[in-house]
Design an enzyme around this catalytic site. Sequence first.
Site, PDB file in Angstrom:
ATOM      1  N   LYS A  34       0.845  -1.192   0.000  1.00  0.00           N
ATOM      2  CA  LYS A  34       0.000   0.000   0.000  1.00  0.00           C
ATOM      3  C   LYS A  34       0.881   1.243   0.000  1.00  0.00           C
ATOM      4  CE  LYS A  34       0.841   1.419   4.472  1.00  0.00           C
ATOM      5  NZ  LYS A  34       1.451   2.658   4.875  1.00  0.00           N
ATOM      6  N   ASP A  65      -2.414  -1.884   9.548  1.00  0.00           N
ATOM      7  CA  ASP A  65      -2.542  -1.892   8.088  1.00  0.00           C
ATOM      8  C   ASP A  65      -2.996  -3.230   7.520  1.00  0.00           C
ATOM      9  OD1 ASP A  65      -1.761   0.763   7.753  1.00  0.00           O
ATOM     10  OD2 ASP A  65       0.369   0.246   7.662  1.00  0.00           O
TER      11      ASP A  65
HETATM   12  O1  C5P Z   1      -0.424  -1.377  14.321  1.00  0.00           O
HETATM   13  P1  C5P Z   1       1.021  -1.426  14.028  1.00  0.00           P
HETATM   14  O2  C5P Z   1       1.692  -2.716  14.404  1.00  0.00           O
HETATM   15  O3  C5P Z   1       1.337  -1.023  12.626  1.00  0.00           O
HETATM   16  O4  C5P Z   1       1.656  -0.294  14.927  1.00  0.00           O
HETATM   17  C1  C5P Z   1       2.983  -0.283  15.333  1.00  0.00           C
HETATM   18  C2  C5P Z   1       3.171   0.871  16.310  1.00  0.00           C
HETATM   19  O5  C5P Z   1       3.050   2.118  15.602  1.00  0.00           O
HETATM   20  C3  C5P Z   1       2.156   0.975  17.437  1.00  0.00           C
HETATM   21  O6  C5P Z   1       2.530   0.207  18.536  1.00  0.00           O
HETATM   22  C4  C5P Z   1       2.188   2.462  17.771  1.00  0.00           C
HETATM   23  O7  C5P Z   1       3.318   2.778  18.550  1.00  0.00           O
HETATM   24  C5  C5P Z   1       2.413   3.080  16.410  1.00  0.00           C
HETATM   25  N1  C5P Z   1       1.129   3.480  15.791  1.00  0.00           N
HETATM   26  C6  C5P Z   1       0.480   4.616  16.249  1.00  0.00           C
HETATM   27  N2  C5P Z   1      -0.718   4.977  15.685  1.00  0.00           N
HETATM   28  C7  C5P Z   1      -1.252   4.250  14.654  1.00  0.00           C
HETATM   29  C8  C5P Z   1      -0.591   3.108  14.174  1.00  0.00           C
HETATM   30  C9  C5P Z   1       0.606   2.735  14.763  1.00  0.00           C
HETATM   31  O8  C5P Z   1       0.957   5.308  17.153  1.00  0.00           O
HETATM   32  N3  C5P Z   1      -2.386   4.659  14.114  1.00  0.00           N
END
Ligand code: C5P
Length: 302
Positions: A9, A150
């Site tokens: 993406k 994602d």
């Molecule tokens: O959900 P994902 O594994 O991609 O997120 C990794 C980290 O990125 C989360 O633990 C958080 O610290 C940060 N994050 C965030 N806000 C989001 C997505 C991710 O702060 N919307």
Amino acid sequence: MIRASAPAKINLVFQVGSLESTGYHPVNSLYLELDLREEIQLQRKSDIAGVNILVQSHTLPSRHVNAVPTDSSNLVYKVAHKLFTNAGIDLSELEVQITKRIPVAGGMAGGSANAAAMLVATNEYLFEEYAVAKLADSELLGLAAEFGSDVPFSMVGGLAIGTGRGEKLVSCEPLRFETHWVLAIANEGLSTPQVFAKFDEISQPNNFTDLSVELGSIEELAKLMTNALEPAAVSLLPTVGQNLQLLEQLGSLKAMVTGSGPTVIGLFESAEKATFAAKTLTEMGLLALTAVPNYLGTRLER
Ligand code: C5P
């Protein structure tokens, strides 16, 4: 053998609000699927006690293969563990082969694509190998967000608006005009939590705007494109700023960081212009790929 593939993406718009007590930031994003896909192959091997994860790539430098964990911290392991446990089956005898085409830690949802493909592949595998009733697509989509913000978009694909952490999706009509993309991939990755932390330090949270706008032309798209995380990514990895400048000099209508970076995307109106820009970047020693939009989402391959 079961095969599934899931797409990369890019974020055409990435607006970010203030950090919430959950540790996440609310986002308002316009996602677009590109024709760059990760593939997962599952095979039953009676001599494997647990799960063997193998990673290969025919298109990316070895850093992108070596950076992928092959232990229980890999998202594909976590997905398999979840679905096998739900089905009451021991997680064993499973070989998982990942073929990478999406840069690792690049802001293009490579890990999320692995998780999405693994959800679909494991669902099919449990049915074929163990006669476990298949989960419906909507149930798999419900599980997807547990493995990363994602992953739901990797499942659905196409063009979509994502809110919440990015996992609440509303699909949009495909773009009505051609777009060609050049991806300038940095030679180091960036960690998503680190980029969000830098955002908290140096940027103001955004006011969200309505992204359900009809885009009539490529120029309108170029004008709409913004990424709130871009200053944070540039500040953490200065080559990102250089790549932005290079893509601008090479004639992109808009150059921007995608997701939490460090990949920089350049928007071009023709395949010729995009190919020329990517070739020039490659000659300069950078890793550059071209891509076009796709509207497939995650799917089983036969
Ligand atoms: O959900 P994902 O594994 O991609 O997120 C990794 C980290 O990125 C989360 O633990 C958080 O610290 C940060 N994050 C965030 N806000 C989001 C997505 C991710 O702060 N919307």
